[in-house]
Design a protein around this motif. Structure first.
Motif, PDB file in Angstrom:
ATOM      1  N   UNK A 347       0.934  -1.240   0.100  1.00 58.92           N
ATOM      2  CA  UNK A 347      -0.012   0.005   0.031  1.00 58.92           C
ATOM      3  C   UNK A 347       0.792   1.218  -0.020  1.00 58.92           C
ATOM      4  N   UNK A 348       2.073   1.148   0.423  1.00 61.40           N
ATOM      5  CA  UNK A 348       3.007   2.214   0.740  1.00 61.40           C
ATOM      6  C   UNK A 348       3.466   2.604  -0.644  1.00 61.40           C
ATOM      7  N   UNK A 349       3.871   3.897  -0.989  1.00 63.12           N
ATOM      8  CA  UNK A 349       4.408   4.532  -2.312  1.00 63.12           C
ATOM      9  C   UNK A 349       5.770   4.391  -2.532  1.00 63.12           C
ATOM     10  N   UNK A 374       5.253  -8.776  11.732  1.00 61.71           N
ATOM     11  CA  UNK A 374       3.808  -8.224  11.844  1.00 61.71           C
ATOM     12  C   UNK A 374       4.345  -6.722  11.251  1.00 61.71           C
ATOM     13  N   UNK A 375       2.814  -6.085  10.968  1.00 60.43           N
ATOM     14  CA  UNK A 375       3.012  -4.835  10.485  1.00 60.43           C
ATOM     15  C   UNK A 375       3.557  -3.741  11.606  1.00 60.43           C
ATOM     16  N   UNK A 376       3.247  -4.119  12.728  1.00 59.19           N
ATOM     17  CA  UNK A 376       3.817  -3.082  13.966  1.00 59.19           C
ATOM     18  C   UNK A 376       5.077  -3.330  13.942  1.00 59.19           C
ATOM     19  N   UNK A 377       6.132  -4.108  13.355  1.00 55.98           N
ATOM     20  CA  UNK A 377       7.458  -3.972  13.331  1.00 55.98           C
ATOM     21  C   UNK A 377       7.862  -2.879  12.485  1.00 55.98           C
ATOM     22  N   UNK A 381       6.167   5.402  10.330  1.00 52.92           N
ATOM     23  CA  UNK A 381       5.689   6.244   9.284  1.00 52.92           C
ATOM     24  C   UNK A 381       5.310   5.411   8.258  1.00 52.92           C
ATOM     25  N   UNK A 382       5.877   4.710   7.791  1.00 49.59           N
ATOM     26  CA  UNK A 382       5.527   3.467   6.654  1.00 49.59           C
ATOM     27  C   UNK A 382       3.919   2.998   7.001  1.00 49.59           C
ATOM     28  N   UNK A 383       3.930   2.288   8.215  1.00 52.64           N
ATOM     29  CA  UNK A 383       2.675   1.444   8.640  1.00 52.64           C
ATOM     30  C   UNK A 383       1.731   2.482   8.422  1.00 52.64           C
ATOM     31  N   UNK A 384       1.800   3.747   9.029  1.00 53.71           N
ATOM     32  CA  UNK A 384       0.764   4.963   8.922  1.00 53.71           C
ATOM     33  C   UNK A 384       0.370   5.320   7.568  1.00 53.71           C
ATOM     34  N   UNK A 385       1.192   5.502   6.897  1.00 52.79           N
ATOM     35  CA  UNK A 385       0.895   5.885   5.420  1.00 52.79           C
ATOM     36  C   UNK A 385       0.253   4.745   4.627  1.00 52.79           C
ATOM     37  N   UNK A 386       0.877   3.456   4.987  1.00 49.22           N
ATOM     38  CA  UNK A 386       0.070   2.482   4.271  1.00 49.22           C
ATOM     39  C   UNK A 386      -1.370   2.170   4.575  1.00 49.22           C
ATOM     40  N   UNK A 387      -1.698   2.523   6.090  1.00 53.99           N
ATOM     41  CA  UNK A 387      -2.790   2.374   6.613  1.00 53.99           C
ATOM     42  C   UNK A 387      -3.976   3.420   6.006  1.00 53.99           C
ATOM     43  N   UNK A 388      -3.183   4.908   5.840  1.00 53.55           N
ATOM     44  CA  UNK A 388      -4.152   5.918   5.231  1.00 53.55           C
ATOM     45  C   UNK A 388      -4.445   5.414   3.625  1.00 53.55           C
ATOM     46  N   UNK A 398      -9.319  -2.057  13.806  1.00 45.69           N
ATOM     47  CA  UNK A 398      -9.984  -3.612  13.268  1.00 45.69           C
ATOM     48  C   UNK A 398      -8.906  -4.504  12.599  1.00 45.69           C
ATOM     49  N   UNK A 399      -8.141  -3.890  11.713  1.00 48.72           N
ATOM     50  CA  UNK A 399      -7.181  -4.555  10.803  1.00 48.72           C
ATOM     51  C   UNK A 399      -6.203  -5.224  11.731  1.00 48.72           C
ATOM     52  N   UNK A 400      -5.878  -4.332  12.710  1.00 51.88           N
ATOM     53  CA  UNK A 400      -4.668  -5.176  13.915  1.00 51.88           C
ATOM     54  C   UNK A 400      -5.295  -6.195  14.408  1.00 51.88           C
TER      55      UNK A 400
END
Ligand SMILES: Nc1ncnc2c1ncn2[C@@H]1O[C@H](COP(=O)(O)OP(=O)(O)OP(=O)(O)O)[C@@H](O)[C@H]1O
Ligand SMILES: [Mg+2]
Length: 447
Positions: A347-349, A374-377, A381-388, A398-400
């Motif tokens: 999802x990340x750019x 896991x995504x929490x690893x 900034x990458x995890x957040x942008x991917x979620x956005x 919910x995803x978590x």
């Protein structure tokens, strides 16, 4: 610091070993029965496990199986007072590295441990070399396939190649791949980073100088064009060359010969030139920053590497390679990749392209505690942008939760070798509801 677990039901033996091993610089854990050992083995990773064969609750052989199931790079040593050759053979068959009779000599034991660690280190190094050698240029996307087929077509030619692409897209990798494919493999590959050298240095680096050409030139020095012989000279970041050197380079490419600084005799140039730049070179030509005639000289075969965001199909393959490499170099166990981890990567750019991906994975593997990535690893900034960026209606929370559920199911299945009934029982749900979840999360192939 290496982590060692010692399991023995004989208290004195345990205490002695604990002290000796700590003194020798190891991080020592102890267990005085099979159950305690098993618990520690489940919870942590050990570099070495020293097991007594006969212990209450669980014997050494059972524990060997448990360790092997969890991690393939733990070194196992078995010890027993009731030495028998069959035991030794059985232990080795199960995957123990070695077998010692009690009472053993402490210095011998320490020596054995050091030896086994040395062997493991060498093995992981060999493996690492194998991994990097087999997979230079990763890419399954049509865009990368096209580049690979271009490389195949031009690998034996001496024609000049210009590689362009954003920073971190793999221009260096493509240049080396081109070198390794054909007849050039046995010939020199000389990398010149035009951006990192000062203007004066670049000239002497490229063309060399005669003894006495200037103060400090105490002996003759060959330049990169000379050293490259009939191999490849890779002019990296060619877009940063100052204009006066651009014209010198043009002359060399046209005349196929050059002079060392202070030299009077010309030297023939035989090397194949590969140039790379992450600048918009056409635009630099328009604005006069880059010589048009040199551009045409270099731009004979053009390879434009697309940014990672335009070939997201490549992300899982690249991620897998980096995860394997970093797990090896950090001595991590083999990692399970949570599905949502990969989803986040896709999802990340990736403005920093593959280099950014590589760094993100390095940090994730380093921070990962457990067997699942896991995504929490991921860097936050990458995890957040991917979620956005996620189009899905589900929010992060919910995803978590969903992801946690998937991980628990996968780990439980593994614990019970894919046995559904046992897994469902363990999870406290019905077999049907497990089946439903497997289907819902697309995990049927994993069980
Ligand atoms: N296709 C690929 N397969 C495997 N690894 C890759 C690939 N492309 C890039 N990499 C890795 O990504 C990192 C960046 O690649 P490289 O240095 O070649 O990029 P670059 O385009 O030259 O970047 P820059 O413009 O910043 O110099 C390297 O560690 C490289 O090993
Ligand atoms: Mg580069």
């Amino acid at each position: 610091m290496y982590k060692i677990l010692v399991a023995d039901d004989e208290k004195v033996a345990l205490l002695v070993l604990e002290r000796e091993l700590s003194d020798a610089g190891y991080d020592v854990y102890t267990a005085n029965d099979g159950k305690a050992a098993s618990q520690l083995i489940q919870d942590q990773h050990f570099d070495i496990v020293i097991l007594d064969v006969y212990m209450p609750y669980k014997n050494g052989f059972e524990l060997v199986k448990e360790i092997k199931k969890k991690s393939t790079n733990t070194i196992i040593l078995l010890v027993t007072a009731y030495a028998s050759i069959e035991n030794a053979v059985d232990a080795i068959k199960l995957g123990a590295e070695d077998y010692l009779d009690k009472p053993y000599d402490l210095s011998q034991l320490l020596q054995k441990i050091a030896q086994l660690l040395q062997i493991r280190l060498q093995k992981s190094k060999d493996h690492k070399i194998k991994v990097t050698k087999n997979s230079n240029l990763i890419g399954e996307s049509p865009l990368m396939k096209k580049i690979q087929s271009t490389l195949e077509k031009v690998k034996e030619l001496t024609t000049t190649v210009l590689i362009t692409g954003e920073s971190g897209t793999g221009k260096g990798v493509v240049a080396r791949e081109l070198h390794s494919l054909g007849k050039f493999k046995e010939l020199p590959f000389i990398h010149v980073d035009c951006a990192s050298l000062s203007q004066n240095l670049i000239e002497s680096e490229l063309f060399g100088y005669e003894k006495g050409a200037f103060t400090g030139a105490n002996s003759l020095k060959q330049g990169k064009f000379e050293i490259a012989k009939n191999g490849i000279i890779f002019l990296d970041e060619v877009g940063t060359l100052p204009l006066n050197l651009q014209s010198k380079l043009l002359t060399v490419l046209q005349d196929k010969q050059f002079y060392r600084i202070g030299g009077v005799e010309s030297i023939s140039m035989h090397a194949r030139v590969i140039a790379a730049t992450n600048e918009n070179i056409e635009k630099n030509v328009e604005t006069g920053l880059f010589r048009e005639d040199l551009f045409y000289r270099l731009n004979v075969i053009r390879i434009e590497i697309p940014p990672l965001r335009l070939r997201k199909e490549d992300i899982p393959h690249l991620a897998e390679k980096f995860i394997e490499e970093f797990s090896l170099s950090m001595n991590h166990d083999e990692l399970i990749i949570a599905p949502y981890f990969l989803e986040c990567l896709q999802k990340y750019e990736w403005p920093g392209n593959i280099r950014e991906l590589e760094n993100a994975i390095e940090s994730s593997v380093a921070l990962c505690d457990g067997r699942t990535l896991k995504e929490t690893d991921l860097p936050i900034n990458i995890a957040k942008k991917a979620i956005q960026a996620s189009n899905s209606q589900e929010n992060y929370f919910k995803q978590s939760i969903k992801n946690q559920e998937i991980i628990t199911i996968l780990e439980s299945l593994e614990k019970f070798d894919g046995h559904r009934e046992k897994t469902a029982n363990y999870l406290g749900i019905t077999r049907r509801s497990l089946q439903y979840k497997l289907k819902k999360y697309n995990l049927l192939s994993k069980s």
